[in-house]
Every structure is written in C-alpha cells, then in structure tokens.
Motif scaffolding. Structure first.
Motif, mmCIF file in Angstrom:
data_model
loop_
_atom_site.group_PDB
_atom_site.id
_atom_site.type_symbol
_atom_site.label_atom_id
_atom_site.label_comp_id
_atom_site.label_asym_id
_atom_site.label_seq_id
_atom_site.Cartn_x
_atom_site.Cartn_y
_atom_site.Cartn_z
ATOM 1 N N VAL A 37 -17.992 -22.559 -41.242
ATOM 2 C CA VAL A 37 -16.961 -21.572 -40.906
ATOM 3 C C VAL A 37 -16.849 -21.426 -39.392
ATOM 4 N N ALA A 38 -17.990 -21.264 -38.733
ATOM 5 C CA ALA A 38 -17.991 -21.036 -37.284
ATOM 6 C C ALA A 38 -17.404 -22.228 -36.535
ATOM 7 N N ILE A 39 -17.896 -23.415 -36.834
ATOM 8 C CA ILE A 39 -17.465 -24.599 -36.086
ATOM 9 C C ILE A 39 -16.062 -25.029 -36.483
ATOM 10 N N GLY A 40 -15.726 -24.947 -37.757
ATOM 11 C CA GLY A 40 -14.372 -25.299 -38.176
ATOM 12 C C GLY A 40 -13.325 -24.439 -37.511
ATOM 13 N N LEU A 41 -13.608 -23.139 -37.417
ATOM 14 C CA LEU A 41 -12.656 -22.221 -36.790
ATOM 15 C C LEU A 41 -12.601 -22.412 -35.283
ATOM 16 N N LEU A 42 -13.752 -22.410 -34.629
ATOM 17 C CA LEU A 42 -13.768 -22.501 -33.169
ATOM 18 C C LEU A 42 -13.278 -23.847 -32.659
ATOM 19 N N SER A 43 -13.351 -24.884 -33.502
ATOM 20 C CA SER A 43 -12.922 -26.211 -33.048
ATOM 21 C C SER A 43 -11.419 -26.295 -32.799
ATOM 22 N N VAL A 44 -10.645 -25.348 -33.350
ATOM 23 C CA VAL A 44 -9.189 -25.399 -33.165
ATOM 24 C C VAL A 44 -8.673 -24.283 -32.260
ATOM 25 N N LEU A 45 -9.566 -23.404 -31.810
ATOM 26 C CA LEU A 45 -9.150 -22.352 -30.884
ATOM 27 C C LEU A 45 -9.327 -22.822 -29.449
ATOM 28 N N GLY A 46 -8.480 -22.359 -28.565
ATOM 29 C CA GLY A 46 -8.568 -22.728 -27.161
ATOM 30 C C GLY A 46 -9.397 -21.733 -26.370
ATOM 31 N N PRO A 47 -9.663 -22.049 -25.101
ATOM 32 C CA PRO A 47 -10.492 -21.167 -24.264
ATOM 33 C C PRO A 47 -9.866 -19.806 -24.012
ATOM 34 N N GLN A 48 -8.551 -19.696 -24.156
ATOM 35 C CA GLN A 48 -7.900 -18.413 -23.921
ATOM 36 C C GLN A 48 -7.858 -17.552 -25.184
ATOM 37 N N ASP A 49 -8.253 -18.125 -26.330
ATOM 38 C CA ASP A 49 -8.177 -17.411 -27.597
ATOM 39 C C ASP A 49 -9.384 -16.504 -27.796
ATOM 40 N N ALA A 50 -9.339 -15.696 -28.836
ATOM 41 C CA ALA A 50 -10.404 -14.720 -29.073
ATOM 42 C C ALA A 50 -10.732 -14.641 -30.556
ATOM 43 N N VAL A 51 -11.954 -14.177 -30.846
ATOM 44 C CA VAL A 51 -12.411 -13.961 -32.215
ATOM 45 C C VAL A 51 -12.947 -12.539 -32.314
ATOM 46 N N LYS A 89 -6.128 -7.012 -28.678
ATOM 47 C CA LYS A 89 -6.257 -8.272 -27.946
ATOM 48 C C LYS A 89 -4.979 -9.104 -28.048
ATOM 49 N N ALA A 90 -4.403 -9.175 -29.245
ATOM 50 C CA ALA A 90 -3.178 -9.960 -29.418
ATOM 51 C C ALA A 90 -2.016 -9.330 -28.673
ATOM 52 N N CYS A 117 0.701 -5.322 -37.291
ATOM 53 C CA CYS A 117 0.352 -6.676 -36.847
ATOM 54 C C CYS A 117 1.523 -7.646 -36.968
ATOM 55 N N ALA A 118 2.634 -7.194 -37.508
ATOM 56 C CA ALA A 118 3.774 -8.080 -37.709
ATOM 57 C C ALA A 118 4.205 -8.711 -36.385
ATOM 58 N N GLY A 119 4.342 -10.038 -36.388
ATOM 59 C CA GLY A 119 4.783 -10.758 -35.205
ATOM 60 C C GLY A 119 3.695 -11.083 -34.214
ATOM 61 N N LEU A 120 2.480 -10.570 -34.437
ATOM 62 C CA LEU A 120 1.390 -10.845 -33.498
ATOM 63 C C LEU A 120 0.659 -12.142 -33.886
ATOM 64 N N PRO A 121 0.148 -12.868 -32.891
ATOM 65 C CA PRO A 121 -0.537 -14.138 -33.158
ATOM 66 C C PRO A 121 -1.968 -13.921 -33.661
ATOM 67 N N VAL A 122 -2.097 -13.328 -34.848
ATOM 68 C CA VAL A 122 -3.404 -13.017 -35.422
ATOM 69 C C VAL A 122 -3.653 -13.912 -36.630
ATOM 70 N N LEU A 123 -4.811 -14.523 -36.673
ATOM 71 C CA LEU A 123 -5.229 -15.337 -37.810
ATOM 72 C C LEU A 123 -6.310 -14.554 -38.561
#
Length: 226
Positions: A37-51, A89-90, A117-123
């Motif tokens: 879960v950790a690596i699969g998710l973080l592998s597609v997020l960029g340095p500017q993204d957040a968890v 954050k979003a 949260c509508a329209g916000l870039p939240v996963l």
C-alpha cells in the motif's frame, strides 16, 4: 497502465523491503503486508503532493516510506480530522494531489467525499469495498488488491492522472488480500515467472534494502538492535 519493466519492478521490490526492514527495526513487531500500500501509492505521487493518514494499519507504513523516500505526510487522530486536513492541504493550491488514507472499519456508513471536497484534487484511499453514494462528488472509483503493489500503483496512477486534469475527488479501494499473502513474495514470484529475478538477485536486493534501512536509522540516531 504502469509498465512492468524489470527496472521498475526491482525498484518496487527494493522499496518494499526497505520499508519492511525499517518498520521491523522501529516498531519491533509489525504485520507483513502493508508495504505494498505504502510503496504503490507513493510511487505515483510527486514531491509536491501530500498524504494524510488516519489510524494505525496499514497507514503507518506510509509514514515509514516517507522517512525513506521523502514526502509530506500528516498523521491524523481519526477519519474526520484526516478529511479536514486533506481539504485544507488541497485547498491551499500549489498543483498538489492529496491522498487521504482511512481504514475501512473506521468509516462504516460514513460519507467518504463530502460536498466540501467537490472539485478538490483529493484521492481517498480506504480499506475494503467502496461504494460511492449517488450524489457523491467522487469522479471515479477503482479498487486493487492491497497485497499487489503493481495493481495499487496502476489504479492510483489512473486516478492521480484524472486529478491532475482538475477532476476530483477520486476513490481507491484496497481489498483485503487472501490469507498469508506476502506482497514481497507476490511480486518476486511474478518477476521470476517473467525471468526478471533469481534467488541470487533477490538476496542482493534484500541486503541492499537492509543496508539502506540501517543508514536511515543512523541518521535518526536510532540504536541498532542487538
């Protein structure tokens, strides 16, 4: 679809093993299986993204991965706080994606994507089966086996791609794996089948992962286990 090259798979395998070693050294007793879960998710997020994470399992592995590979990770005490933190954050902009990770049993019957949260870039990433309500602002709902790092990375990449176009939020469900499934062995077996890995290479990756984890521990001032 995330390309299944030997180099990418080796990187995923190495990172999962590093996270496992770090968790074992820091936590002393941790369950096997959260690394995918950790690596699969973080592998597609960029340095500017957040968890933003809520609860302990499986999201504590995300924090361990962030220690190793960098990332903006916030630990919230409960799902409501996690959603609020993700919204803040979003809403701050900066072209970032915010992944909010919530255990399934903590949100039974709750609204995963409130109108705020509508329209916000939240996963939204949630354990177990996901159902989006009829009037939910969720853009897309995908699911993946929580022990399959490639499936998680592929599903997350698809939804992150949608979020970067201005759509949002999206929902990623993480199905419980079959009993006794080890995500490291699952990927290693797949690589062996595709002639991308042998026992010698796996041992070398394991040694490199252990060494990397120890380097991080030394930087943190942790004491080596006897």
């Amino acid at each position: 679809m995330v390309e299944a090259t030997a180099a990418r798979r080796t990187g995923l395998l190495h990172r999962m093993l590093v996270v496992r070693r770090l968790e074992q050294r820091l936590m002393r007793a941790v369950p096997v299986g959260d690394e995918a879960v950790a690596i699969g998710l973080l592998s597609v997020l960029g340095p500017q993204d957040a968890v933003v994470s809520a609860g302990v399992r499986p999201w504590h592995a995300v924090g361990a991965a962030a220690l190793l590979f960098g990332g903006d990770v916030t630990n919230a005490p409960d799902p409501a706080e996690a959603v609020a933190a993700a919204r803040r954050k979003a809403g701050a902009g900066g072209c970032r994606i915010v992944a909010v990770c919530i255990p399934g049993d903590d949100l039974a019957g709750a609204t995963l994507a409130p109108p705020a949260c509508a329209g916000l870039p939240v996963l939204f990433c949630r354990g177990e089966h996901l159902v989006a309500a009829g009037r939910s602002p969720v853009v897309s709902v995908l699911s993946a086996d929580s022990a399959d790092v490639e499936a998680i990375a592929g599903a997350a990449a698809t939804e992150v791609g949608e979020l970067r176009t201005g759509a949002g939020p999206c929902l990623l469900g993480l199905r419980a794996p079959a009993a006794d499934v080890d995500p490291v062995e699952l990927l290693a077996t797949r690589m062996r089948t595709d002639h991308q890995l042998d026992d010698n290479a796996l041992r070398a990756i394991g040694r490199a992962a252990a060494a990397r984890a120890e380097e991080v521990l030394e930087r943190l001032g942790a004491t080596r286990a006897p």
